[in-house]
Write an enzyme that holds these catalytic residues in place. Structure first.
Site, PDB file in Angstrom:
ATOM      1  N   GLY A  10      31.449  85.167 -59.093  1.00  0.00           N
ATOM      2  CA  GLY A  10      31.142  83.734 -59.198  1.00  0.00           C
ATOM      3  C   GLY A  10      29.868  83.374 -58.452  1.00  0.00           C
ATOM      4  O   GLY A  10      29.261  84.206 -57.777  1.00  0.00           O
ATOM      5  N   VAL A  12      29.285  81.363 -55.755  1.00  0.00           N
ATOM      6  CA  VAL A  12      29.354  81.492 -54.292  1.00  0.00           C
ATOM      7  C   VAL A  12      29.596  82.954 -53.905  1.00  0.00           C
ATOM      8  O   VAL A  12      29.016  83.453 -52.935  1.00  0.00           O
ATOM      9  CB  VAL A  12      30.443  80.570 -53.699  1.00  0.00           C
ATOM     10  CG1 VAL A  12      30.617  80.824 -52.200  1.00  0.00           C
ATOM     11  CG2 VAL A  12      30.080  79.108 -53.926  1.00  0.00           C
ATOM     12  N   SER A  38      37.230  90.161 -65.352  1.00  0.00           N
ATOM     13  CA  SER A  38      36.046  90.804 -64.763  1.00  0.00           C
ATOM     14  C   SER A  38      36.338  92.194 -64.192  1.00  0.00           C
ATOM     15  O   SER A  38      35.421  92.883 -63.745  1.00  0.00           O
ATOM     16  CB  SER A  38      35.482  89.920 -63.639  1.00  0.00           C
ATOM     17  OG  SER A  38      35.002  88.715 -64.167  1.00  0.00           O
ATOM     18  N   ARG A  97      42.521  73.683 -46.021  1.00  0.00           N
ATOM     19  CA  ARG A  97      41.715  72.953 -45.026  1.00  0.00           C
ATOM     20  C   ARG A  97      42.524  71.943 -44.207  1.00  0.00           C
ATOM     21  O   ARG A  97      42.326  71.814 -43.011  1.00  0.00           O
ATOM     22  CB  ARG A  97      40.545  72.232 -45.723  1.00  0.00           C
ATOM     23  CG  ARG A  97      39.484  73.178 -46.220  1.00  0.00           C
ATOM     24  CD  ARG A  97      38.395  72.416 -46.959  1.00  0.00           C
ATOM     25  NE  ARG A  97      37.460  73.333 -47.614  1.00  0.00           N
ATOM     26  CZ  ARG A  97      36.759  73.025 -48.688  1.00  0.00           C
ATOM     27  NH1 ARG A  97      36.884  71.822 -49.235  1.00  0.00           N
ATOM     28  NH2 ARG A  97      35.936  73.893 -49.214  1.00  0.00           N
ATOM     29  N   CYS A 126      31.356  71.896 -48.340  1.00  0.00           N
ATOM     30  CA  CYS A 126      29.909  72.041 -48.119  1.00  0.00           C
ATOM     31  C   CYS A 126      29.280  70.792 -47.508  1.00  0.00           C
ATOM     32  O   CYS A 126      28.523  70.875 -46.532  1.00  0.00           O
ATOM     33  CB  CYS A 126      29.210  72.407 -49.425  1.00  0.00           C
ATOM     34  SG  CYS A 126      29.768  71.427 -50.836  1.00  0.00           S
ATOM     35  N   HIS A 234      22.365  70.025 -50.939  1.00  0.00           N
ATOM     36  CA  HIS A 234      22.896  68.666 -50.806  1.00  0.00           C
ATOM     37  C   HIS A 234      22.072  67.888 -49.772  1.00  0.00           C
ATOM     38  O   HIS A 234      21.674  68.442 -48.741  1.00  0.00           O
ATOM     39  CB  HIS A 234      24.347  68.699 -50.316  1.00  0.00           C
ATOM     40  CG  HIS A 234      25.318  69.262 -51.299  1.00  0.00           C
ATOM     41  ND1 HIS A 234      25.038  69.505 -52.626  1.00  0.00           N
ATOM     42  CD2 HIS A 234      26.630  69.634 -51.126  1.00  0.00           C
ATOM     43  CE1 HIS A 234      26.109  69.996 -53.238  1.00  0.00           C
ATOM     44  NE2 HIS A 234      27.088  70.086 -52.342  1.00  0.00           N
TER      45      HIS A 234
END
Length: 329
Positions: A10, A12, A38, A97, A126, A234
């Protein structure tokens, strides 16, 4: 030191592999992991080819550390299986988180909270990472009362599909849409889905994660997150009210001495942070530092970072480096 990269194919995951190579992380065996479709594909790392394996195979290989960037559902199902096998998981999704039993870590701020018992460690969102890195030293000195944050977020935060949408729109090609609207020549005031309170998940991550990382539930945070047709990183406009007053030069001095921060703030040379400068870099850039003249003890600042690096991959690898350096794995 066996390292599994879960989600290696991917956007990231690819940056994680790049950061591991750049920082010469001490790997004896690399295990690239991805979904079934994959498995068997080859990836290259430091000039060597590695075959992608599935999740169950990776668990059985008992890696020392597994860095995850494969989405929340995968993390919820598989992170505990890796942890049970003795692997320390550093997860880049939102899955863990806000779990009170899991640490939410930005290494420069709170890595010292980590112990050997932490087998699943959460990497923050992020946009939260870059904001708290700039604010943590100022909170220590002046005590933050309230944060108003408006974000201008790169399409890379959505993933490959969004990058493809923008490229198609540049070229005038009708293709698959990552967003409900065109992103070329547009700004979309929606990052992630809406919650019952009318805020998006992205906006509420900025609220909740900030309090957890800074260990202070008294900080009031309100956010507006906007997707813009940018690739490099960002950007955030912060308005921060403190309990105690400050001098602008002292604020700049504190930030200049904060690891991971680069102050770009010279109006004479038009020096200020922009995604084009942050792209491909690990630091968080801070500028346009000025007093809010409409009310006391309040600061405005502009904060920019590459969301795929410090906002995701680099922060994850820095956590892994801390674990290794402090013999916690």
């Amino acid at each position: 030191m066996k390292i599994a990269v879960v989600g290696a194919t991917g956007m990231v995951g690819e940056v994680m592999l790049k950061v591991l190579a750049e920082r010469n992380f001490p790997i004896t065996e690399l295990i690239p992991v991805a979904s079934e479709k994959s498995v068997g594909k080859e990836i290259e790392f430091k000039g060597k080819k590695y075959k992608v394996v599935g999740l169950q195979t990776a668990v059985e290989m008992k890696p020392t550390i597994a860095v995850f960037s494969a989405g929340g559902e995968t993390s919820l199902e598989w992170a505990p299986k890796f942890a049970e096998a003795g692997t320390t998981v550093i997860d880049n999704s939102s899955a863990w988180r806000m779990d009170p039993s899991k640490k939410l870590i930005v290494p420069e701020i709170n890595a010292s909270e980590l112990t050997k018992e932490d087998k699943i460690i959460a990497n923050p969102n992020c946009s939260t990472i870059q904001m708290v890195l700039a604010l943590a030293p100022l909170h220590k000195k002046y005590n933050i009362k309230r944060i108003i944050v408006s974000t201008y977020q790169s399409i890379t935060g959505t993933g490959v599909k969004a990058v493809q949408q923008l490229e198609n729109e540049y070229a005038g090609i009708q293709g698959e849409m990552a967003y409900k609207y065109p992103i070329h020549r547009n700004a979309i005031p929606q990052c992630d889905s809406f919650e019952a309170n009318g805020y998006t998940k992205e906006e509420m991550k900025l609220v909740r994660e900030t309090k957890k990382i800074l260990s202070d539930d008294s900080i009031a945070v309100t956010a507006t997150a906007v997707r813009v047709p940018i690739v490099g990183g960002h950007s955030e406009a912060l308005n921060v009210e403190f309990t105690n007053d400050f001098e602008i030069e002292e604020v700049k001095n504190i930030l200049n001495h904060t690891p991971g921060i680069i102050v770009q703030d010279n109006l004479d040379t038009f020096s200020y942070p922009m995604p084009m400068y942050a792209h491909g870099k690990d630091e968080v850039f801070v500028g346009r530092i000025r007093r809010d003249e409409s009310q006391p003890n309040t600061l405005n600042m502009w904060v920019v970072a590459d969301n795929l690096r410090k906002g995701a991959a680099t922060n994850t690898i820095q956590i892994a480096e801390y674990l290794v350096a402090n013999h916690l794995v």
